[in-house]
Each structure stands twice: as structure tokens, then as C-alpha cells.
Design a protein around this motif. Sequence first.
Motif, PDB file in Angstrom:
ATOM      1  N   VAL A 156       0.842  -1.201   0.000  1.00  0.00           N
ATOM      2  CA  VAL A 156       0.000   0.000   0.000  1.00  0.00           C
ATOM      3  C   VAL A 156       0.872   1.244   0.000  1.00  0.00           C
ATOM      4  CG1 VAL A 156      -1.667   1.334   1.340  1.00  0.00           C
ATOM      5  CG2 VAL A 156      -1.923  -1.146   1.144  1.00  0.00           C
ATOM      6  N   LEU A 157       0.573   2.193  -0.880  1.00  0.00           N
ATOM      7  CA  LEU A 157       1.360   3.422  -0.964  1.00  0.00           C
ATOM      8  C   LEU A 157       0.925   4.404   0.119  1.00  0.00           C
ATOM      9  CD1 LEU A 157       1.523   4.047  -4.829  1.00  0.00           C
ATOM     10  CD2 LEU A 157       3.024   2.679  -3.378  1.00  0.00           C
ATOM     11  N   SER A 158       1.895   4.990   0.770  1.00  0.00           N
ATOM     12  CA  SER A 158       1.613   5.965   1.817  1.00  0.00           C
ATOM     13  C   SER A 158       1.265   7.316   1.205  1.00  0.00           C
ATOM     14  CB  SER A 158       2.828   6.110   2.735  1.00  0.00           C
ATOM     15  OG  SER A 158       3.902   6.717   2.032  1.00  0.00           O
ATOM     16  N   GLU A 159       0.771   8.224   2.043  1.00  0.00           N
ATOM     17  CA  GLU A 159       0.431   9.564   1.563  1.00  0.00           C
ATOM     18  C   GLU A 159       1.666  10.303   1.064  1.00  0.00           C
ATOM     19  OE1 GLU A 159      -1.720  11.820   4.397  1.00  0.00           O
ATOM     20  OE2 GLU A 159      -3.326  10.345   4.638  1.00  0.00           O
ATOM     21  N   ALA A 160       2.832   9.946   1.599  1.00  0.00           N
ATOM     22  CA  ALA A 160       4.065  10.645   1.211  1.00  0.00           C
ATOM     23  C   ALA A 160       4.711  10.046  -0.030  1.00  0.00           C
ATOM     24  CB  ALA A 160       5.065  10.612   2.373  1.00  0.00           C
ATOM     25  N   HIS A 161       4.192   8.932  -0.529  1.00  0.00           N
ATOM     26  CA  HIS A 161       4.813   8.283  -1.685  1.00  0.00           C
ATOM     27  C   HIS A 161       4.666   9.161  -2.925  1.00  0.00           C
ATOM     28  CE1 HIS A 161       5.938   5.260  -4.633  1.00  0.00           C
ATOM     29  NE2 HIS A 161       6.336   4.470  -3.637  1.00  0.00           N
ATOM     30  N   PRO A 162       5.737   9.371  -3.675  1.00  0.00           N
ATOM     31  CA  PRO A 162       5.662  10.277  -4.837  1.00  0.00           C
ATOM     32  C   PRO A 162       4.742   9.801  -5.954  1.00  0.00           C
ATOM     33  CG  PRO A 162       7.775   9.134  -4.774  1.00  0.00           C
ATOM     34  CD  PRO A 162       7.107   8.855  -3.467  1.00  0.00           C
ATOM     35  N   MET A 163       4.428   8.484  -5.988  1.00  0.00           N
ATOM     36  CA  MET A 163       3.587   7.957  -7.068  1.00  0.00           C
ATOM     37  C   MET A 163       2.139   7.753  -6.643  1.00  0.00           C
ATOM     38  SD  MET A 163       6.068   5.209  -9.011  1.00  0.00           S
ATOM     39  CE  MET A 163       4.867   4.998 -10.337  1.00  0.00           C
ATOM     40  N   LEU A 164       1.799   8.154  -5.424  1.00  0.00           N
ATOM     41  CA  LEU A 164       0.444   7.893  -4.924  1.00  0.00           C
ATOM     42  C   LEU A 164      -0.628   8.472  -5.837  1.00  0.00           C
ATOM     43  CD1 LEU A 164      -1.531   6.912  -2.748  1.00  0.00           C
ATOM     44  CD2 LEU A 164      -1.204   9.114  -1.587  1.00  0.00           C
ATOM     45  N   HIS A 165      -0.523   9.752  -6.149  1.00  0.00           N
ATOM     46  CA  HIS A 165      -1.569  10.403  -6.939  1.00  0.00           C
ATOM     47  C   HIS A 165      -1.536   9.953  -8.396  1.00  0.00           C
ATOM     48  CE1 HIS A 165      -2.883  12.914  -3.655  1.00  0.00           C
ATOM     49  NE2 HIS A 165      -1.634  13.262  -3.415  1.00  0.00           N
ATOM     50  N   GLN A 166      -0.359   9.730  -8.946  1.00  0.00           N
ATOM     51  CA  GLN A 166      -0.277   9.253 -10.318  1.00  0.00           C
ATOM     52  C   GLN A 166      -0.925   7.882 -10.453  1.00  0.00           C
ATOM     53  OE1 GLN A 166       3.690   8.951 -11.903  1.00  0.00           O
ATOM     54  NE2 GLN A 166       3.007   8.235 -13.904  1.00  0.00           N
ATOM     55  N   CYS A 167      -0.614   6.998  -9.503  1.00  0.00           N
ATOM     56  CA  CYS A 167      -1.190   5.659  -9.560  1.00  0.00           C
ATOM     57  C   CYS A 167      -2.698   5.694  -9.303  1.00  0.00           C
ATOM     58  CB  CYS A 167      -0.519   4.754  -8.537  1.00  0.00           C
ATOM     59  SG  CYS A 167       1.237   4.425  -8.855  1.00  0.00           S
ATOM     60  N   GLY A 168      -3.110   6.523  -8.329  1.00  0.00           N
ATOM     61  CA  GLY A 168      -4.521   6.583  -7.991  1.00  0.00           C
ATOM     62  C   GLY A 168      -5.379   7.185  -9.080  1.00  0.00           C
ATOM     63  N   ASN A 169      -4.857   8.196  -9.771  1.00  0.00           N
ATOM     64  CA  ASN A 169      -5.641   8.880 -10.797  1.00  0.00           C
ATOM     65  C   ASN A 169      -5.664   8.142 -12.132  1.00  0.00           C
ATOM     66  OD1 ASN A 169      -6.270  10.991  -9.051  1.00  0.00           O
ATOM     67  ND2 ASN A 169      -4.448  12.161  -9.597  1.00  0.00           N
ATOM     68  N   GLY A 170      -4.918   7.049 -12.249  1.00  0.00           N
ATOM     69  CA  GLY A 170      -4.902   6.305 -13.513  1.00  0.00           C
ATOM     70  C   GLY A 170      -6.193   5.565 -13.778  1.00  0.00           C
ATOM     71  N   VAL A 171      -6.882   5.170 -12.716  1.00  0.00           N
ATOM     72  CA  VAL A 171      -8.095   4.369 -12.849  1.00  0.00           C
ATOM     73  C   VAL A 171      -9.314   5.236 -12.579  1.00  0.00           C
ATOM     74  CG1 VAL A 171      -9.334   2.321 -12.044  1.00  0.00           C
ATOM     75  CG2 VAL A 171      -6.837   2.344 -12.059  1.00  0.00           C
ATOM     76  N   SER A 172     -10.243   5.277 -13.519  1.00  0.00           N
ATOM     77  CA  SER A 172     -11.500   5.995 -13.344  1.00  0.00           C
ATOM     78  C   SER A 172     -12.554   5.035 -12.809  1.00  0.00           C
ATOM     79  CB  SER A 172     -11.977   6.594 -14.667  1.00  0.00           C
ATOM     80  OG  SER A 172     -11.044   7.547 -15.158  1.00  0.00           O
ATOM     81  N   GLY A 173     -13.496   5.562 -12.044  1.00  0.00           N
ATOM     82  CA  GLY A 173     -14.546   4.716 -11.498  1.00  0.00           C
ATOM     83  C   GLY A 173     -15.497   4.198 -12.560  1.00  0.00           C
ATOM     84  N   ARG A 174     -15.754   5.010 -13.560  1.00  0.00           N
ATOM     85  CA  ARG A 174     -16.665   4.614 -14.642  1.00  0.00           C
ATOM     86  C   ARG A 174     -15.906   3.913 -15.754  1.00  0.00           C
ATOM     87  NH1 ARG A 174     -19.767  10.422 -15.160  1.00  0.00           N
ATOM     88  NH2 ARG A 174     -21.267  10.180 -13.448  1.00  0.00           N
ATOM     89  N   GLY A 175     -16.499   2.862 -16.283  1.00  0.00           N
ATOM     90  CA  GLY A 175     -15.843   2.099 -17.337  1.00  0.00           C
ATOM     91  C   GLY A 175     -15.833   2.788 -18.678  1.00  0.00           C
ATOM     92  N   ASP A 176     -16.691   3.779 -18.893  1.00  0.00           N
ATOM     93  CA  ASP A 176     -16.734   4.459 -20.185  1.00  0.00           C
ATOM     94  C   ASP A 176     -15.886   5.730 -20.196  1.00  0.00           C
ATOM     95  OD1 ASP A 176     -18.310   5.926 -18.500  1.00  0.00           O
ATOM     96  OD2 ASP A 176     -20.137   5.811 -19.721  1.00  0.00           O
ATOM     97  N   GLU A 177     -15.105   5.959 -19.121  1.00  0.00           N
ATOM     98  CA  GLU A 177     -14.192   7.095 -19.095  1.00  0.00           C
ATOM     99  C   GLU A 177     -12.771   6.620 -19.384  1.00  0.00           C
ATOM    100  OE1 GLU A 177     -14.723   9.042 -15.354  1.00  0.00           O
ATOM    101  OE2 GLU A 177     -16.613   9.986 -15.969  1.00  0.00           O
ATOM    102  N   SER A 178     -11.873   7.574 -19.679  1.00  0.00           N
ATOM    103  CA  SER A 178     -10.507   7.214 -20.056  1.00  0.00           C
ATOM    104  C   SER A 178      -9.774   6.584 -18.872  1.00  0.00           C
ATOM    105  CB  SER A 178      -9.752   8.455 -20.547  1.00  0.00           C
ATOM    106  OG  SER A 178      -9.657   9.419 -19.507  1.00  0.00           O
ATOM    107  N   GLN A 179      -8.912   5.630 -19.182  1.00  0.00           N
ATOM    108  CA  GLN A 179      -8.099   4.930 -18.188  1.00  0.00           C
ATOM    109  C   GLN A 179      -6.633   5.028 -18.612  1.00  0.00           C
ATOM    110  OE1 GLN A 179     -10.008   3.622 -15.713  1.00  0.00           O
ATOM    111  NE2 GLN A 179     -11.953   3.876 -16.803  1.00  0.00           N
ATOM    112  N   SER A 180      -5.745   4.964 -17.632  1.00  0.00           N
ATOM    113  CA  SER A 180      -4.321   4.946 -17.942  1.00  0.00           C
ATOM    114  C   SER A 180      -3.628   4.048 -16.935  1.00  0.00           C
ATOM    115  CB  SER A 180      -3.717   6.360 -17.905  1.00  0.00           C
ATOM    116  OG  SER A 180      -3.811   6.914 -16.608  1.00  0.00           O
ATOM    117  N   TRP A 181      -2.465   3.545 -17.306  1.00  0.00           N
ATOM    118  CA  TRP A 181      -1.733   2.671 -16.391  1.00  0.00           C
ATOM    119  C   TRP A 181      -0.243   2.954 -16.485  1.00  0.00           C
ATOM    120  CZ3 TRP A 181      -5.176   1.168 -20.117  1.00  0.00           C
ATOM    121  CH2 TRP A 181      -4.662   0.649 -21.307  1.00  0.00           C
ATOM    122  N   THR A 182       0.422   2.816 -15.346  1.00  0.00           N
ATOM    123  CA  THR A 182       1.830   3.161 -15.226  1.00  0.00           C
ATOM    124  C   THR A 182       2.602   1.975 -14.689  1.00  0.00           C
ATOM    125  OG1 THR A 182       1.261   5.481 -14.779  1.00  0.00           O
ATOM    126  CG2 THR A 182       3.481   4.755 -14.155  1.00  0.00           C
TER     127      THR A 182
END
Length: 319
Positions: A226-252
Motif C-alpha cells: 500500500v502506498l503511503s500519503e508521502a509516496h511520490p507515485m500515490l496520486h499518479q497511480c490513484g488517478n490512472g483508474v476511473s470509477g466509470r468504465g466508459d471514461e478514459s483509463q491509464s496505467w503506469t
Amino acid sequence: MKLQSFGFAVALSSVLALSACGGGDNDAYDENGYAGPEAASPAATSNDEGGKAKKVKCPAKINKTLTGPDIAGFKLGMTLAEAENALACQMPDGLVTYENEFFNTRNLNTGTLRLERQRVISQAGDNTECSYGSYDAMQKCGAGNRQWDFISEKITLATPGVPGKQTVQGVWRTQNWKEGEMPAKAAVLAALTEKYGPHQSYEGRDANYYGYVNEYHWVTDSEGNVLSEAHPMLHQCGNGVSGRGDESQSWTNGCGVSITAMVRTFRSNPDVVEELSIGMMDQTGLFEYGEAFQNDLLEIENKRRADELEKAQGAQVEL
């Protein structure tokens, strides 16, 4: 610390249970060629060999070799056949459509191989036959040549792979509730925490007429930590997945299993929920799967060319 594995949500109601008992065009190719928008009843799923209907087996059983979290009983790594059967159990009245692209085919060398069923979508709700009496009526026409006035549930599965070897690489589920039937926001958050554990990040925004949007992220690295709040990739990893399946997705590469829950509250009451959308991907796993998929496609294309050349070498040429 590993991401909390499968667990049952607290009981809210049968429609809100996070565990199950088990926008673009929908043009697709069937087993016999182009068939335009492909839609099927989940009660008659077809296999990859000949398109013959298979009997649905409910409750759907989750492959015990698959680990990690799920969304409504759907896990990453399920075969297409397992996913189709689970969809039929989860949404017996749902309309199932198929799309032939998940990975961008402009960046994927498919050779002469025609990809099929790279994405599966099932939705249920209030719908009527499409009307073509006016332009406005035509604009409302959607999946299955139906006008969808209200979508109560929609499940989208990314199932990329060589035809016959597709596996689930992404799961998205949207639930909508009508006024008077909406669950309490506190109960939804309790169910999410019971199932996935504490979230690692949160974002909120005002969607004006459409209510207030709350996004909760569960994020791990490629090792499952689990990534901590201080991890530099937390927001990048979290924002890659959208809740809706018909919205854009990205993966790192470097991000692991990532879950995003989008909780949209009712515009006139922020304490009740109008929409819950949850998405899940293993970002590094998907990155590696895409590379292996491309290698499989190149191998198939090279074999096709070699076989074609071998046959051609035996041909007689008269000048």
C-alpha cells in the motif's frame, strides 16, 4: 502491507452489495463476420469456438487460484468464458454488448489477425425501443438499439487478448439509484471500507447540477504494498483508474492493483448517494500483459508468413 483481500461488504440492500452471488460505439464482429452493433442476452453466452450457446451456471464460482480484491465477484485474471457466465448470473436481465478494442489498435501491431471481444459491457435498467421520428429521439438511442431512460447497473470488463485466450484485465461497475431509493453516503463508505480497507487518498469536487463527486483511491505498488500519503507515485497511480468504465483509463509501470470508487451524492442532499462507480486494474500487470500480447501477435503473424512462404516455395512459375 498488502491490499486487503476479498471480503463481504456490510449489508445495505441487495442492490448495494459490493460482492455478488457468484460510451462509444458498440460495433463488433461476430463469429461469421461484421454484424454491426452486437448485443446478446447474458442467458445465452457463446463460446469462442463456434458461437454455440452455453448453459449458464449460477451461482458463479470464482476461480480459487485468483487472488486479490474483486468488484461484484469479478476478479482480474478471469477468462472471458468465466466472465460471461458471471455476468449472466449477476445481471440476468442485462443487455450484453461486445467491443473489439481495448488497447489502442493504432499502437498495437495486429498483423492480419482480427481482434474480437476485447471489452464486454452489460447494463440493465429502464429502456424502450428506439424512436427515429426526430433527431432528438435518435440521439437518445443507445446499446441494443434501445433508448435507455435509466441505467440501474452497468458492468464493463476489459478482456484483451488473442481470440480464445482473452482474460479480464480491468473491472468497472456503476450503480445508479432513483430518488427515494438512494442509500446513505455513510453506509456506502462503510461498505467500501469493510471490503477494501481504508482508502489511501481522497478527492472531492462540485459537479453543480450533477451533485458532489467524492473519489476514493486504494493504491499499491507492483509488489502489492500500500502506498503511503508521502509516496511520490500515490496520486499518479490513484488517478490512472476511473470509477466509470466508459471514461478514459491509464496505467503506469510500477503501480500495482489500483481501485477507484466514485461516490456521487444527490444534488439536493449530500448525505445520500445517487451513483456509485468502482473501477479496478493492476497497472503493472496490465503494462506487462500488453507487452506479452504484442509478442503473441507478432509470433502469430510471423508463423502465418512462414507458412505462406513455405506453400509459395512449392509453386511452379511459368514465364
